[in-house]
Write an enzyme that holds these catalytic residues in place. Structure first.
Site, short mmCIF file in Angstrom:
data_model
loop_
_atom_site.label_atom_id
_atom_site.label_comp_id
_atom_site.label_asym_id
_atom_site.label_seq_id
_atom_site.Cartn_x
_atom_site.Cartn_y
_atom_site.Cartn_z
N ASP A 56 -23.14 8.46 -24.30
CA ASP A 56 -24.22 7.91 -23.49
C ASP A 56 -24.97 6.78 -24.17
O ASP A 56 -25.99 6.33 -23.68
CB ASP A 56 -25.19 9.03 -23.09
CG ASP A 56 -25.42 10.04 -24.19
OD1 ASP A 56 -24.94 9.80 -25.32
OD2 ASP A 56 -26.08 11.05 -23.95
N ASP A 88 -24.11 11.09 -30.13
CA ASP A 88 -24.70 11.12 -28.79
C ASP A 88 -25.99 10.31 -28.81
O ASP A 88 -26.66 10.21 -29.84
CB ASP A 88 -25.00 12.58 -28.41
CG ASP A 88 -25.40 12.75 -26.95
OD1 ASP A 88 -24.52 13.14 -26.16
OD2 ASP A 88 -26.58 12.50 -26.61
N HIS A 142 -28.75 11.01 -27.44
CA HIS A 142 -29.92 11.88 -27.59
C HIS A 142 -29.85 12.58 -28.94
O HIS A 142 -28.77 12.98 -29.38
CB HIS A 142 -29.94 12.93 -26.48
CG HIS A 142 -29.95 12.35 -25.10
ND1 HIS A 142 -28.80 12.02 -24.44
CD2 HIS A 142 -30.98 12.03 -24.29
CE1 HIS A 142 -29.11 11.52 -23.24
NE2 HIS A 142 -30.43 11.52 -23.13
N HIS A 198 -27.89 20.38 -27.74
CA HIS A 198 -29.33 20.69 -27.65
C HIS A 198 -29.60 22.20 -27.75
O HIS A 198 -30.75 22.62 -27.71
CB HIS A 198 -29.93 20.15 -26.35
CG HIS A 198 -29.93 18.65 -26.27
ND1 HIS A 198 -30.55 17.87 -27.22
CD2 HIS A 198 -29.35 17.81 -25.38
CE1 HIS A 198 -30.37 16.58 -26.90
NE2 HIS A 198 -29.65 16.52 -25.79
#
Lengths: 436, 557
Positions: free
Chosen positions: A240, A151, A153, A112
């Site tokens: 995740d 991931d 996200h 991020h």
């Protein structure tokens, strides 16, 4: 004795003495149970699988990649430098021919973290994969690199860093941004004018399980990679998507993760998120390692795995299948950006960035030279709630002489203007990174 | 030790049996003979008879024995059939770890926290036990994944086997460390050598009785410590590969080592290398490997390379090399091939037996290869020295590159800076000048190095290492290898755990009637992690590693 088909390097750095805060998901024991599982399985006795210590990234490794405000030391801690150093070590092992595959099982994560860094967002300060890729491009002849971000996200940081870079293909498979942080990663986000189609987003609906993920790999990711022909494939390996993850809503399994890596066949994997530290990570990491090393992983599964409980709804598969056409379209028929300004003019865009972890708001004005010869010199004007107006200038990898000169001019002008608190310069041609 | 008490150290090595008798004033006598490979007991008996007369025998208080018995049994595959019963649960396919003819994988699984995931198929165990005991198999090993966190399944397997077994090795009793494959191998070897070891122990005890000796007997381990005979009968596998440890402990007894040091034991065929950090011998991160099988047997970090005094000199084209084959004995001692000792002898760095024969051998080889004798001898010596230095550098590199798991260790990790190089073994003196100034270290050739291994055996302390694991959510505390399992309060802290680790270790040492020394117990690792569920801390995961440091009961300096 088990023998790995691929010589594999494992850089395991759990940072047992570092946390964002005591009950934050990104805390000390995140990889504790993974280490227990790997040790108990005897992973480190597998012939051909070697555990390595990470490098410690240097300031120049960070400044080659990011504009940091006020400076690199101000936005990082030792843990970030070791985590990024772990990714660099993975790359060095691979490119020096010591291993066929490398997995940097390091924390804290990085995907991020965007080009401009004012603080921590999405548990990330600096972008481990990007720092690694820029290290590679500075030290080796490798030029074409693909990042497949698995991931849950959207890796908005990595996307941001490579938005205008046609030589780094960024593909992200993630839970649909309308249902999860950071909210971005829609199919329509597909790269800037000089790199249209080199950002590919595959937003999957909540509840997607092995079937949907593997379909996305087989039908979307692999055909794109086959066409792009990267020299290196990097798996930005978040864990995740697992059905037991506490902060996401997907139904992916350890077996699914292993199969994904088997099919994707990445050269390097770098750990990203994944916060089901007891129920998922020990098994997911085991699966990824075995798959990358070319060892049978068919017996890897979670103790509580129940195929019926994590099966995806029928509607999900229909949705994913419909997504295929849009996704492939982005890569194979990207927007042409017709009607843009002519060459040697600046294209600009404004962005607002929110740093959720640190509660910082940043405003950016990006200006990139529409070059035609190279990817174009560019600058980023930025100010945030914690740092006054500043500027980043980058003369990119392989910049043409005109853009190189233009970079110097931008710097002179910026200095003269006296407008900026800090000016960060990235000169990839001269390999100089400094602030004024 | 009381004033007149004597300690006897016995190193029954592959080639020689060395014995040394140590009293208050130091070495009383020593003995060396060729080992009777087929009758180790006889070698032991002869050594005791040879070293101590009737009066002294009565005064022997402690006998420490380093023996190749278990190692040889494994290397020569003189192993008893063992029925290995394991349960694995999810993970790597346990068929990969198959060992021996009777290997059974049964249903059942325990996870990393020690929670039972699937119950054990106990019925199948008794069926298997019945079946193999019908075939005459009486030795068993029971190993389950994560048994060091919860040994219930291993205990259940043992109960189900019941009287079908003469003995069952339980995986969790071997070590607290994690590694299912190593646990399987170690448990298998343990059961496979147990009868041989037991018979040997019985015979030794008879023999001592015969000789009128009432000393306690200890067996040397690869980690440089000892264990009492009575205890070693249960875990004979701990006695493997103790030879190099004997020399390392010998150096520790002969020299007052307090700094970072390198030990070179240059023998006839090999050079053994060990490293000391601040005076303590370094321990291998994982257990020792035997016949290519990694085990859980704790060991000192030693490396052995094929360079020694009797190594043959080779000339290939223009390049001179030494070893790894044995060419000896040296021509000076009547051999037929020039060896490293001959090279030293020829250029008069040492004076050893028939120097003429050495000079002649080197001259002949030099002539054959169109070089001068001096050049050839120099080149051979330089090669040997370079090989040894390379290996030491590789070991130092390995230590430097050892993975660490905290930022603190990553940034503050200590580096080994050798201040001293200890050289022992037959050609030690010859090498003294060759290592002078290397790494900025001082070279020491200790006195009595020729019996260092027996001295090391005689003076080695009893060592024990334990790993405590506590989970305050589950309210359990376990120290698997010394059989401690307890319910703990939810407020149990790291400090409680460290105290329990020390107390349990001390208690266990007491039960072994090993002499206590206050400062030799140390906590090696200690950690406490929060167990967080849904953003709330619900307990702590506590781990403590504690050991009695390898060391010697007294120094002979």
């Amino acid at each position: 004795m088990i023998k790995a088909k691929n010589r594999m390097g494992l850089i395991f750095f759990p940072a047992y003495d570092w946390a964002i805060s005591p009950t934050h998901p990104e805390r000390e024991e995140r990889l504790l149970y993974t280490q227990d599982q790997l040790r108990e399985e005897g992973i480190f006795d597998i012939q051909g699988l070697v555990e390595y210590k990470p490098d410690i990234a240097r300031e120049e490794d960070v400044l080659r990649t990011h504009f940091c405000f006020p400076d690199a030391a101000g936005v990082t801690t030792e843990s970030h430098m070791i985590s990024a150093g772990g990714a660099i070590k993975a790359a060095r092992l691979l490119l020096d021919g010591q291993v066929d595959k490398a997995f940097a099982l390091v924390r804290p994560p990085g995907h991020h973290a965007m080009k401009s860094v004012h603080g921590n967002r999405g548990f990330c300060n600096i972008n481990n994969e990007a720092i690694m890729i820029e290290y590679i491009r500075d030290h080796y002849s490798t030029r074409r690199i693909a990042v497949v971000d698995t991931d849950c996200h959207h890796g908005d940081g990595t996307q941001d860093i490579y938005w205008n870079d046609p030589n780094v293909l960024y593909i992200s498979i993630h839970q649909d941004g309308r249902t999860l942080y950071p909210g971005s990663g829609h199919v329509s986000e597909c790269g800037g004018p000089t790199a249209a189609g080199r950002t590919v987003n595959i937003p999957l609906p909540p509840g997607t399980s092995d079937e949907g993920f593997l379909y996305a790999i087989d039908e979307m990711v692999l055909p794109i990679l086959k066409h792009f022909k990267p020299e290196i494939i990097v798996n930005s390996a978040g864990q995740d998507n697992h059905y037991s993850d506490p902060i996401t809503n997907m139904n992916f399994s350890a077996q699914g993760y292993a199969m994904l890596n088997d099919r994707l066949d990445p050269d390097i994997a770098v750990l990203e998120g994944g916060y089901s530290i007891q129920g998922a990570l020990p098994y997911v990491n085991l699966g990824i390692i075995l798959a990358m090393a070319g060892i049978d992983y068919s017996h890897v599964r979670e103790p509580d795995y129940d195929a019926a409980a994590v099966r995806q709804d029928k509607g999900i598969m229909d949705y994913v299948k419909r997504l295929k056409e849009a996704v492939l379209g982005v890569y194979f028929n990207p927007p042409t950006y017709e009607g843009l300004l002519p060459y040697r003019q600046y294209l600009t865009r404004r962005k607002n960035v929110f740093y959720d972890t640190d509660g910082i708001r940043e405003t950016q004005l990006e200006s990139i030279m529409r070059c035609g010869e190279c990817t174009g010199v560019w600058s980023l004007e930025t100010s945030s709630t914690v740092y006054p107006l500043s500027l980043g200038i980058e003369i990119p990898v392989g910049a043409c002489t005109a853009c190189e000169k233009e970079g110097g001019r931008l710097l002179d002008n910026a200095k003269k203007s006296g407008k900026y608190k800090t000016i960060q310069m990235i000169d990839r041609v001269k390999k100089e990174y400094y602030s004024r | 030790m009381n004033k007149s008490a004597l300690y006897l150290g016995l190193d029954v090595g592959g080639t020689h049996t060395d014995a040394v008798l140590i009293g208050e004033e130091g070495i009383v006598s020593h003995y060396k003979a060729v080992t009777d490979h087929d009758n180790l007991l006889l070698s032991v008996r002869k050594a005791i008879e040879g070293i101590a007369g009737g009066a002294d025998r009565k005064k022997i208080q402690r006998i420490n024995l380093s023996t190749t018995l278990s190692t040889n049994a494994i290397v020569e595959n003189r192993l008893e059939d063992v029925c290995v019963i394991i349960s694995a649960g999810p993970g790597i396919d346990p068929d990969n770890f198959k060992i021996g003819t009777y290997y059974y994988v049964i249903d059942g699984s325990i996870d990393h926290r020690g929670t039972e995931v699937r119950s054990l198929d106990a019925k199948l165990v008794s069926r298997i036990a019945g079946e193999v005991s019908g075939k005459g198999v009486k030795a068993f090993a029971a190993v389950t994944k994560f048994s060091t966190r919860n040994p219930e399944h291993e205990n259940l397997i043992a109960r189900e086997i019941g009287s079908a077994a003469d003995f069952v090795t339980l995986g969790h009793k071997l070590s607290g460390r994690l590694s299912f494959p190593r646990r399987i191998v170690t448990a298998y070897f343990n059961s496979a050598v147990r009868r041989i070891f037991e018979n040997f122990s019985d015979s030794i005890e008879e023999c001592l009785c015969d000789l009128g000796i009432e000393a306690e007997v200890n067996v040397l381990k690869a980690d440089g410590g000892t264990m009492p005979f009575s205890f070693s009968r249960g875990i004979p596998v701990e006695s493997i590969l103790s030879g190099p440890a004997a020399s390392v402990m010998g150096i520790a007894a002969l020299c007052d080592i307090t700094r970072d040091s390198i030990m070179l034991d240059i023998g006839g065929t090999t050079t053994d290398i060990a490293i000391f950090a601040a005076g303590a011998p370094l321990i291998e991160k994982e257990g020792i490997s035997l016949q290519g099988f990694p085990t859980l047997v704790r060991s000192l970090m030693t490396r052995s390379i094929g360079v020694g005094g009797d190594s043959a000199i080779h000339v290939n084209g223009g390049s001179v090399s030494v070893g790894p084959d044995r060419g000896g004995p040296a021509m000076a001692a009547g051999g037929t091939v020039p060896t490293l000792v001959d090279a030293f002898n020829a250029i008069r760095i040492v004076r050893f037996m028939d120097a003429e024969a050495s000079a002649q051998g080197i001259a002949d080889l030099a002539k054959k290869n169109g070089t001068s004798p001096d050049k050839l001898a120099d080149a051979a010596i330089e090669y040997a020295v370079a090989r040894i230095k390379d290996e030491v550098n590789a070991m130092l590199g390995e230590i430097r590159d050892r993975p660490v798991y905290t930022i603190h260790e990553m940034l503050e990790g200590k580096k080994i800076q050798p201040a001293l190089v200890y050289i022992m073994g037959g050609p030690a003196e010859a090498f003294r000048d060759k290592f002078a100034g290397w790494l900025g270290a001082e070279v020491v050739v200790p006195p009595n190095y020729d019996v260092a291994n027996a001295v090391g055996a005689a003076l080695a302390k009893t060592t024990i290492d334990i790993e405590l694991f506590a989970d305050t959510c589950r309210r359990t505390m376990i120290i698997p290898n010394i059989d401690v399992r307890r319910t703990i309060p939810s407020g149990y802290t790291l400090r409680d755990a460290e105290r329990d680790a020390r107390n349990s270790l001390a208690e266990h040492r007491g039960s072994l009637s090993a002499p206590a020394g206050g400062s030799d117990m140390e906590i090696i690792e200690s950690s406490s992690f929060n167990i967080v569920e849904g953003f709330y801390t619900v307990g702590r995961d506590i781990r403590v590693k504690c050991q009695i440091k390898p060391g010697v009961i007294k120094r002979l300096t």
